[in-house]
Design a protein around this motif. Structure first.
Motif, PDB file in Angstrom:
ATOM      1  N   LEU A 311      21.038  17.939  36.155  1.00 31.92           N
ATOM      2  CA  LEU A 311      21.111  19.323  36.630  1.00 31.92           C
ATOM      3  C   LEU A 311      22.099  19.446  37.779  1.00 31.92           C
ATOM      4  N   GLY A 312      22.207  18.388  38.586  1.00 30.80           N
ATOM      5  CA  GLY A 312      23.178  18.391  39.666  1.00 30.80           C
ATOM      6  C   GLY A 312      24.603  18.291  39.169  1.00 30.80           C
ATOM      7  N   PHE A 313      24.833  17.515  38.103  1.00 32.84           N
ATOM      8  CA  PHE A 313      26.187  17.387  37.556  1.00 32.84           C
ATOM      9  C   PHE A 313      26.737  18.766  37.184  1.00 32.84           C
ATOM     10  N   GLY A 314      25.891  19.573  36.533  1.00 34.59           N
ATOM     11  CA  GLY A 314      26.250  20.964  36.258  1.00 34.59           C
ATOM     12  C   GLY A 314      27.187  21.195  35.103  1.00 34.59           C
ATOM     13  N   THR A 315      27.637  20.147  34.420  1.00 34.33           N
ATOM     14  CA  THR A 315      28.518  20.337  33.278  1.00 34.33           C
ATOM     15  C   THR A 315      27.709  20.792  32.061  1.00 34.33           C
ATOM     16  N   ASN A 316      28.410  21.315  31.071  1.00 32.01           N
ATOM     17  CA  ASN A 316      27.719  21.808  29.886  1.00 32.01           C
ATOM     18  C   ASN A 316      26.919  20.715  29.188  1.00 32.01           C
ATOM     19  N   ILE A 317      27.541  19.544  29.032  1.00 31.59           N
ATOM     20  CA  ILE A 317      26.860  18.445  28.358  1.00 31.59           C
ATOM     21  C   ILE A 317      25.676  17.960  29.178  1.00 31.59           C
ATOM     22  N   ALA A 318      25.806  17.969  30.511  1.00 31.92           N
ATOM     23  CA  ALA A 318      24.714  17.509  31.381  1.00 31.92           C
ATOM     24  C   ALA A 318      23.534  18.467  31.321  1.00 31.92           C
ATOM     25  N   ILE A 319      23.793  19.778  31.317  1.00 27.98           N
ATOM     26  CA  ILE A 319      22.708  20.762  31.248  1.00 27.98           C
ATOM     27  C   ILE A 319      21.960  20.631  29.929  1.00 27.98           C
ATOM     28  N   PHE A 320      22.694  20.505  28.837  1.00 28.61           N
ATOM     29  CA  PHE A 320      22.037  20.358  27.546  1.00 28.61           C
ATOM     30  C   PHE A 320      21.236  19.056  27.487  1.00 28.61           C
ATOM     31  N   ALA A 321      21.816  17.976  28.012  1.00 28.54           N
ATOM     32  CA  ALA A 321      21.114  16.692  28.009  1.00 28.54           C
ATOM     33  C   ALA A 321      19.843  16.765  28.848  1.00 28.54           C
ATOM     34  N   ALA A 322      19.887  17.489  29.986  1.00 24.52           N
ATOM     35  CA  ALA A 322      18.703  17.629  30.835  1.00 24.52           C
ATOM     36  C   ALA A 322      17.588  18.347  30.092  1.00 24.52           C
ATOM     37  N   VAL A 323      17.932  19.445  29.419  1.00 20.22           N
ATOM     38  CA  VAL A 323      16.936  20.195  28.648  1.00 20.22           C
ATOM     39  C   VAL A 323      16.363  19.334  27.531  1.00 20.22           C
ATOM     40  N   PHE A 324      17.243  18.609  26.843  1.00 22.58           N
ATOM     41  CA  PHE A 324      16.818  17.759  25.731  1.00 22.58           C
ATOM     42  C   PHE A 324      15.871  16.668  26.219  1.00 22.58           C
ATOM     43  N   HIS A 325      16.192  16.076  27.376  1.00 17.00           N
ATOM     44  CA  HIS A 325      15.358  14.976  27.857  1.00 17.00           C
ATOM     45  C   HIS A 325      14.024  15.471  28.424  1.00 17.00           C
ATOM     46  N   ILE A 326      13.983  16.704  28.908  1.00 14.59           N
ATOM     47  CA  ILE A 326      12.699  17.276  29.332  1.00 14.59           C
ATOM     48  C   ILE A 326      11.728  17.288  28.149  1.00 14.59           C
ATOM     49  N   LEU A 327      12.225  17.689  26.979  1.00 10.47           N
ATOM     50  CA  LEU A 327      11.399  17.699  25.772  1.00 10.47           C
ATOM     51  C   LEU A 327      11.045  16.278  25.342  1.00 10.47           C
ATOM     52  N   ASN A 328      12.037  15.400  25.293  1.00  8.55           N
ATOM     53  CA  ASN A 328      11.802  14.033  24.830  1.00  8.55           C
ATOM     54  C   ASN A 328      10.844  13.280  25.748  1.00  8.55           C
ATOM     55  N   HIS A 329      11.041  13.447  27.047  1.00  8.36           N
ATOM     56  CA  HIS A 329      10.204  12.740  28.013  1.00  8.36           C
ATOM     57  C   HIS A 329       8.746  13.155  27.880  1.00  8.36           C
ATOM     58  N   ALA A 330       8.506  14.439  27.633  1.00 13.63           N
ATOM     59  CA  ALA A 330       7.130  14.907  27.483  1.00 13.63           C
ATOM     60  C   ALA A 330       6.447  14.241  26.291  1.00 13.63           C
ATOM     61  N   THR A 331       7.186  13.988  25.214  1.00 16.11           N
ATOM     62  CA  THR A 331       6.572  13.403  24.022  1.00 16.11           C
ATOM     63  C   THR A 331       6.267  11.918  24.224  1.00 16.11           C
ATOM     64  N   PHE A 332       7.273  11.126  24.613  1.00 17.63           N
ATOM     65  CA  PHE A 332       6.991   9.688  24.696  1.00 17.63           C
ATOM     66  C   PHE A 332       6.166   9.316  25.922  1.00 17.63           C
ATOM     67  N   LYS A 333       6.334  10.038  27.046  1.00 14.83           N
ATOM     68  CA  LYS A 333       5.557   9.676  28.231  1.00 14.83           C
ATOM     69  C   LYS A 333       4.117  10.139  28.096  1.00 14.83           C
ATOM     70  N   GLY A 334       3.895  11.308  27.506  1.00 12.21           N
ATOM     71  CA  GLY A 334       2.528  11.755  27.274  1.00 12.21           C
ATOM     72  C   GLY A 334       1.765  10.785  26.392  1.00 12.21           C
ATOM     73  N   SER A 335       2.416  10.292  25.329  1.00 12.27           N
ATOM     74  CA  SER A 335       1.755   9.331  24.437  1.00 12.27           C
ATOM     75  C   SER A 335       1.470   8.024  25.154  1.00 12.27           C
ATOM     76  N   LEU A 336       2.380   7.587  26.024  1.00 11.73           N
ATOM     77  CA  LEU A 336       2.181   6.317  26.726  1.00 11.73           C
ATOM     78  C   LEU A 336       1.036   6.396  27.732  1.00 11.73           C
ATOM     79  N   PHE A 337       0.899   7.527  28.407  1.00 12.58           N
ATOM     80  CA  PHE A 337      -0.241   7.685  29.314  1.00 12.58           C
ATOM     81  C   PHE A 337      -1.557   7.621  28.536  1.00 12.58           C
ATOM     82  N   MET A 338      -1.585   8.253  27.381  1.00 12.26           N
ATOM     83  CA  MET A 338      -2.802   8.214  26.572  1.00 12.26           C
ATOM     84  C   MET A 338      -3.078   6.809  26.060  1.00 12.26           C
ATOM     85  N   VAL A 339      -2.025   6.084  25.699  1.00  6.82           N
ATOM     86  CA  VAL A 339      -2.188   4.690  25.281  1.00  6.82           C
ATOM     87  C   VAL A 339      -2.737   3.858  26.432  1.00  6.82           C
TER      88      VAL A 339
END
Length: 778
Positions: A311-339
């Motif tokens: 989000l600090g980088f502010g470039t188009n690719i960085a903003i999209f990657a940040a949004v994408f990783h927010i979604l991805n992180h919620a899926t794999f980290k949520g499952s790992l906490f439950m595990v």
């Protein structure tokens, strides 16, 4: 939308009653349908033709504080995460929490938190956003301290609340500055008036305050120290608050205000520095941990740092990657906490030193952990969603455009190397987590507190769904792009978009960086025991936790020392301090503001009866001091109250006179009942200095109140408000009795708070009585 925000709070009112049925059916079964219904409702907005929606509900329009709600791609992403993962967490908690637990309280706190998070991401008014922001701090405090009988739970809850509320108050200051600069409290209107903010002298201060709120909530270095201690909460809480929702509130805040601050160079410098340092420090410290949830806590810190940096980088690719990783992180980290929760329940420990070789004993759980950890590591496999966003992260670090300052130029040149270093340790702690728990041969069952085995299927449903999300996003990432992710990225920056999310782009620089991470990470993971002694040197005994603990301890000692200097149990000392301070500061203020000016030109004539009544009041007040009998002193003191009532009658205020008479009569009756049982008053043997000092304080306070009254009558600083009340009491308040209208309508909020204070006092008295009765019963 407002129903979605308030529905969890409304349902929470009925949870205690539902909780009484927990012997027949788990309370979570009823609660599950709340977030699930919200999730289904907002699913309808996913699509290529989605357009933002806004709603406004009047609340305090005079202060420009309304329930302004706004749904765009960014808020939709977070709403679906909050409600979707919230549903899975409730489902998981049904099988994780035993019915003997205080389920009613747990789900009330959880619903309160859910409502607060929904309020944050849907609010379009800065002060409404702040209200919900602090509600998340309070509700998370209750959730983290749910097992309050554990010292570490209480410690973690207090730590998280102090740090996040400190940041929240700072953020509130930033919001006030923005509202003053733009003359609005609406976030979208503020974005439209970005030029006013960028040209304001308060820009650095507003940015600093808002980022402080974001950094504390999203556990950015050095405020990250609260997150590991928050792991004392039940695992469903950790899976919800600390992987998908609360810790991402700071990311949401930075993303929401990105259009305002992105053109300010220091935004890039500050956010990028703190984000990349958090990534490296969190991943480095995760390898040091031995508790499963502690490893996941530091891994969360590192992942949050990576998203914040993008989000600090502010470039188009960085903003999209940040949004994408927010979604991805919620899926794999949520499952790992439950595990991790499953491993804890099924083996009786979370200590990784006691675990290992569980793959053959818990194959389903191990498989879930395999997908989660390798996705978190960014391992280059097409069915792991974590690799795609990690690859985009590497791409965003290459070719960053430096600003005009030398700091930004240096930062842009070293960020790619720091990104690789942080990702290497991310790979190491991911392998350490998986192989430390599940790798190797069969565990000797006698070495663990409980015999390892697979849990009930109900406990596996939620992590299975999340892992299926990891795989689905990995296999068909573009199905989520234009219909979902693109809208979220465009809400932050209109041009932030990636046409196609592909696994293979050739032997590009980002892919080479990924290969370096895997190669060096594998070597470090295999040789971890040989180099882990470095932690004895760095950080060694150095710790921000030590700074926090020392600060709290020193503050506590200072507070006790300061309090003990004046809290001596002497009522006389308390009154002297209060009245003395009041007299001193009030006289100084009045002197400096010409408050002693007196105007006698517009005074009414004084009648003989008024003089007689005032003399009677004065004589009664002085006579009380010389009375040596309880009943006589009370009766003499009552003359002052009844004398005031007579003055109200003379000044044509019969309602006030009646009120004064009733209160005075009740007070005298109560005093007589109480003082009848008190020892008889005796002459006090006080020194002349004490008497003199008492005389100075009392006369000074009397003179002060006299001068304030005269000054208020003579002051011309402002237009007299009495004219407003005279003009508006009937048309606005609907009453001809101006005093009553003032009390009920004009200052209704003040009266409401007075009632609230009385209510709180009543609850406190009830609590004390209940505690006493419990002690007597024992």
């Amino acid at each position: 939308m407002i129903f979605a925000v308030l529905a969890p709070l409304f349902i929470a009112l009925f949870v205690p009653s539902i909780g009484k049925l927990k012997d027949k059916i788990h309370t979570g079964v009823f609660v599950f349908f709340v977030p699930f219904a919200i999730f289904l409702y907002f699913l309808q907005f996913i699509g290529t033709n989605f357009t933002p929606l806004s709603q406004t509900y009047n609340w305090i329009p005079s202060l420009h504080i309304n329930f302004d709600l706004y749904l765009d791609g960014l808020s939709l992403l977070f709403v679906l995460l909050i409600s979707g993962i919230g549903s899975l967490v409730v489902l998981y908690s049904i099988f994780y929490l035993d019915r003997s637990e205080r389920l009613g309280q747990f789900y009330v706190y959880l619903l309160m938190f859910m409502s607060a998070m929904l309020g944050i991401v849907l609010s379009n008014n800065v002060f409404i956003l702040y209200t919900f922001w602090e509600l998340t701090s309070i509700s998370s405090f209750l959730l983290i301290g749910y097992w309050h009988f554990k010292e570490r739970s209480r410690y973690g809850a207090l730590k998280s609340m102090l740090i996040t509320i400190f940041g929240g108050l700072s953020m509130f200051g930033g919001f006030i500055l923005l509202s003053v600069i733009t003359e609005t409290t609406n976030i979208q209107t503020m974005i439209e008036r970005t030029d006013l903010i960028l040209n304001s002298e308060y820009l650095p201060l507003a940015l600093g305050f808002i980022l402080l709120g974001a950094f504390t909530k999203s556990a950015q270095f050095p405020f990250h120290i609260w997150l590991p201690d928050a792991m004392e909460a039940p695992t469903p809480v950790s899976a919800y608050l600390h992987s998908a929702t609360m810790v991402k509130a700071g990311l949401y805040l930075v993303a929401r205000f990105f259009p305002i601050f992105s053109n300010y160079e220091w935004f890039f410098i500050i956010v990028s520095i703190f984000g990349i340092i958090t990534l490296c420090w969190g991943s480095y410290m995760a390898v040091r941990q031995t508790d499963l949830k502690a490893i996941l806590a530091y891994s969360t810190i590192s992942q949050l740092g990576m998203i914040m940096a993008m989000l600090g980088f502010g470039t188009n690719i960085a903003i999209f990657a940040a949004v994408f990783h927010i979604l991805n992180h919620a899926t794999f980290k949520g499952s790992l906490f439950m595990v991790a929760g499953i491993v804890d329940v099924q083996t009786g420990t979370r200590d990784i030193r006691k675990l290992g070789k569980l793959f053959t004993l818990m194959p389903i759980t191990a498989t879930l952990a395999l997908f989660g950890t390798f996705s978190m590591a960014g391992f280059p496999l097409p069915f792991l969603n974590g690799f795609y966003s990690k690859e985009l992260f590497f791409e965003s670090t290459i070719g960053l455009q430096a600003g005009s300052s030398s700091i930004s130029a240096i930062l842009a040149s070293i960020i790619p190397y720091l990104a690789v270093i942080g990702s290497i340790f991310t790979f190491v702690y991911s392998m350490y987590l998986f192989f430390g728990v599940f790798g190797g041969k069969k565990t000797k069952e006698v070495s663990l507190p409980s015999k390892p085995k697979e849990p009930r299927i109900g406990m596996l449903i939620s992590p299975i769904i999340l892992v299926l999300g990891v795989i689905t996003i990995g296999l068909i990432p573009n199905s989520f792009n234009q219909t979902f992710l693109a809208h979220a990225a465009a809400s932050i920056s209109p041009t932030a978009n990636v046409e196609t999310i592909a696994f293979w782009h050739g032997l590009s620089t980002p892919f080479i960086m990924s290969l370096i991470v895997v190669l060096i990470g594998t070597i470090l993971a295999l040789t971890r025991k040989s180099w882990a002694t470095i932690y004895n040197i760095f950080p060694g005994r150095l710790s921000f936790n030590h700074v926090y603990d020392s600060s709290i301890k020193s503050l506590d000692k200072l507070s006790n020392k300061t309090t003990n200097t004046y809290m001596t149990g002497s009522l006389r000392l308390y009154m002297i301090i209060i009245l003395g301070a009041l007299v001193t500061f009030s006289f100084i203020f009045m002197y400096n503001t010409d408050g002693f000016s007196i105007d006698f030109t517009d005074l009414a004539s004084i009648t003989t009866i008024e003089i007689v009544v005032v003399i009677a009041i004065t004589v009664a007040a002085i006579g009380t001091l010389f009375s040596n009998h309880n009943v006589a002193a009370i009766l003499i003191l009552g003359i002052t109250g009844y004398g005031v009532a007579i003055l109200f009658v003379l000044y044509r205020a019969p309602d006030l006179a009646l009120t004064q008479l009733v209160i005075e009569t009740i007070t005298m009756a109560l005093f007589l009942l109480c003082f009848y049982h008190f020892p008889r008053l005796t002459k006090r043997n006080e020194s002349k200095s004490t008497i003199t000092f008492n005389l100075i304080v009392s006369i000074g306070f009397g003179l002060l109140m006299t001068m304030i009254g005269i000054s208020a009558l003579s002051s011309t600083w402002f237009d007299k408000i009495s004219e407003y009340f005279i003009e508006t009491s009937l048309p606005v308040g609907g009453g001809k009795n101006i005093v009553n209208v003032i009390l009920v309508d004009m200052r209704g909020i003040d009266t409401l708070f007075e009632i609230a204070v009385l209510g709180l006092a009543g609850l406190a008295v009830f609590g004390l009585i209940k505690v006493r009765n419990n002690k007597e019963a024992k």
